[in-house]
Design an enzyme around this catalytic site. Structure first.
Site, PDB file in Angstrom:
ATOM      1  N   GLU A  39      75.508   2.420  40.444  1.00 58.57           N
ATOM      2  CA  GLU A  39      74.774   3.061  39.348  1.00 58.57           C
ATOM      3  C   GLU A  39      75.562   4.238  38.797  1.00 58.57           C
ATOM      4  O   GLU A  39      76.072   5.057  39.561  1.00 58.57           O
ATOM      5  CB  GLU A  39      73.414   3.602  39.827  1.00 58.57           C
ATOM      6  CG  GLU A  39      72.429   2.572  40.303  1.00 58.57           C
ATOM      7  CD  GLU A  39      71.108   3.213  40.708  1.00 58.57           C
ATOM      8  OE1 GLU A  39      70.839   4.370  40.292  1.00 58.57           O
ATOM      9  OE2 GLU A  39      70.342   2.559  41.449  1.00 58.57           O
ATOM     10  N   GLU A  58      69.831   2.877  47.440  1.00 58.66           N
ATOM     11  CA  GLU A  58      70.051   4.312  47.676  1.00 58.66           C
ATOM     12  C   GLU A  58      69.434   4.748  49.007  1.00 58.66           C
ATOM     13  O   GLU A  58      68.595   5.640  49.080  1.00 58.66           O
ATOM     14  CB  GLU A  58      69.513   5.140  46.512  1.00 58.66           C
ATOM     15  CG  GLU A  58      70.258   4.893  45.223  1.00 58.66           C
ATOM     16  CD  GLU A  58      69.903   5.842  44.101  1.00 58.66           C
ATOM     17  OE1 GLU A  58      70.775   6.107  43.237  1.00 58.66           O
ATOM     18  OE2 GLU A  58      68.758   6.349  44.090  1.00 58.66           O
ATOM     19  N   ARG A  68      72.561  -6.598  37.058  1.00 58.39           N
ATOM     20  CA  ARG A  68      71.921  -6.140  38.301  1.00 58.39           C
ATOM     21  C   ARG A  68      70.414  -6.108  38.064  1.00 58.39           C
ATOM     22  O   ARG A  68      69.940  -5.543  37.075  1.00 58.39           O
ATOM     23  CB  ARG A  68      72.440  -4.744  38.656  1.00 58.39           C
ATOM     24  CG  ARG A  68      71.863  -4.110  39.919  1.00 58.39           C
ATOM     25  CD  ARG A  68      72.559  -2.772  40.118  1.00 58.39           C
ATOM     26  NE  ARG A  68      72.211  -2.064  41.333  1.00 58.39           N
ATOM     27  CZ  ARG A  68      71.437  -0.984  41.395  1.00 58.39           C
ATOM     28  NH1 ARG A  68      70.880  -0.514  40.272  1.00 58.39           N
ATOM     29  NH2 ARG A  68      71.204  -0.374  42.534  1.00 58.39           N
TER      30      ARG A  68
END
Length: 519
Positions: free
Chosen positions: A415, A313, A222
């Protein structure tokens, strides 16, 4: 009360305490092709040997009691003295093929080992450790390939005095499980190496960290993209260069668009300086062009993205204030601009939306319900889940399962991370550096880090209908290197995360990398 109190039973423990469970006695359970008394309801509380099951070792530490997951009773392992015990059931007459054991479990932790196993099935024994979850039930799975028409389902504890587990509602059915993604974010790597960062194998040999991670089992990288960062890292050019290394190693690539010049997260979604003052309509165009430009350049060099995050996020939206969740219509337009750009480059690349709400069921529902109601397009749900911030493992499983079912999309952990120690390797204070900040049952050691990752991976693997894609470890390579701090505008800013990397303070690969070998 979630742990059994069986003082009387402890007095009846056999003299075999301490024997290793290395062999089984003659099979005494009734052989069948399906599990008998899989919910431990047949005998009620107090059964020394549950109907249909057999025991081996310190048998007094295995019994049924009240307080089941789905019914009224459960299997428990507990004793006031150290114990080793196995509760097992032999299945025969099976059609050869792929099978999966599913069970609901709890554990207070502290054991030398506590796990479910499938063995004597014709191949290697398959195990899944019980996660530490004292208050909430967690569903785990164990897959196996049966090649000899039989299999033994086994519940095992090698425990210290007072350790306990609960097991209930087992099923043994045909089917498979596993994770397609066993990945890590390595966005910090290019700058680390440029500033003198060194990476070593576990034995101490200097090595390419991408190769070290691949050899451990990592199959997906990522990489975050900033628009115009102050230090020139994590921009388009650097992502293109690192993508070549990732693809050359035979790994897949997730591109994580922050739509900012610096960190975008629940507390900050600042516009890139080049986009400041742009109208909402222009911002939609900016998102499209930036997304298309980066992804098309990746495709042109033969490193097409395998998945893309539109936003990072984005609990409160992105590109504040225009893209705030205070105005869902506008946020939807920005997100769909990113989605359309991804598909224009490669129509088969899945687009994920990413929230930092791993254990927040209500918050995740509110956000994605709003997204759906406003016509936001997406192909997968990504959640950040840090156990010291985002709720219990049981909360995480509930949220993940609900998202997969409610939106009919695959889900993954975008994550997660965990400390292997608490002290710092530079002058910058670590994000997590106190014992009280840790998740109960998971110490700040390489073993604790590994146990945490296995627990998270097991929960993703257990998402129903095969919708659990996998897990990305966050910043596996962000070790303490002078000049590679958290602030791209401040070379002296330091790193508060090196105690959660997958390389130790001696630069060697940690044993916790073994989680990449998760089936």
């Amino acid at each position: 009360m979630f742990h059994p109190r069986r003082t009387l039973r402890a007095l009846l423990l056999p003299l075999t305490a301490g024997l290793a469970l290395t062999a089984l006695p003659a099979q005494t359970a009734q052989a069948a092709a399906t599990l008998t008394n899989a919910g431990f309801e047949a005998d009620g509380a107090g059964a020394a040997v549950p109907a249909g099951w057999s025991e081996y070792g310190d048998t007094g530490a295995s019994f049924t009691e009240s307080g089941g997951h789905g019914g009224s009773h459960r299997l428990s392992h507990w004793s006031s003295a150290a114990y080793k015990v196995e509760t097992y059931q032999y299945l025969s007459g099976l059609t050869n093929g792929a099978y999966k054991l599913t069970a609901w479990v709890r554990s207070g932790g502290g054991q030398k080992s506590a796990y479910l196993a499938l063995k004597n099935c014709g191949g290697a024994e398959q195990r899944t450790d019980l996660p530490v979850s004292a208050s909430g039930w967690i569903r785990i799975v164990v897959p196996v390939k049966v090649t000899n028409n039989q299999c033994t389902v086994s519940v095992n504890s090698d425990a210290n005095a007072g350790n306990w587990i609960n097991v209930d509602d087992l099923t043994f059915t045909s089917g498979t499980s596993g994770l397609a993604i066993k990945g890590a974010d390595i966005s910090s790597l290019a700058k680390s190496e440029a500033k003198g960062g060194v990476y070593r194998t576990a034995s101490g040999t200097t090595a390419d960290p991408v190769a070290v991670l691949k050899n451990a089992g990592m199959n997906y990288a990522r990489l975050k993209v900033w628009v115009n960062p102050a230090d020139g890292y994590n921009d388009k050019a650097r992502v293109l260069a690192t993508a070549k290394r990732v693809k050359a190693a035979g790994q897949k690539l997730l591109v994580d668009f922050h739509y900012s010049d610096i960190w975008a997260d629940p507390g900050a979604q600042s516009k890139p300086s080049a986009w400041a003052g742009h109208s909402y309509s222009r911002l939609r165009t900016d998102v499209y062009h930036h997304t298309y430009d980066v992804l098309n350049a990746l495709k042109a060099q033969g490193t097409t993205a395998d998945m893309v995050q539109v936003g990072n996020e984005i609990n409160g939206g992105m590109l504040w204030s225009e893209g705030s969740t205070d105005n869902w219509g506008r946020l939807a337009g920005l997100l769909n601009s990113g989605y359309d750009a991804v598909k224009a480059v490669n129509s088969s690349t899945p687009v994920a939306l990413h929230l930092a709400k791993g254990g927040d069921l209500a918050g995740t529902r509110w956000w994605f319900d709003s997204a759906v109601a406003n016509g936001v397009k997406f192909d997968a749900v990504g959640l950040s889940y840090y156990g010291y911030w985002h709720g219990t493992l049981a909360d995480f499983q509930t949220t993940l399962d609900d998202a997969a079912s409610r939106y009919g999309k695959p889900v993954f952990v975008a994550e997660t991370a965990y400390p292997f120690r608490l002290d710092s390797d530079d002058a910058h204070e670590n994000i997590i550096d106190l014992p009280g900040e840790l998740v109960s049952g998971y110490p700040a050691t390489a073993a604790g880090q590994l146990a945490w990752m296995n627990s998270v991976a097991d929960i993703v693997e257990a998402v129903p209908n095969g919708r659990g894609l996998g897990v990305f470890y966050w910043e596996a390579t962000w070790t303490a290197v002078d000049g590679n701090g958290w602030d791209p505008a401040d070379a002296a800013s330091g790193n508060g995360w090196e105690n959660q990397a997958l390389f130790g303070y001696d630069d060697r690969a940690l044993s916790s990398m073994a989680w990449f070998g998760h089936r």
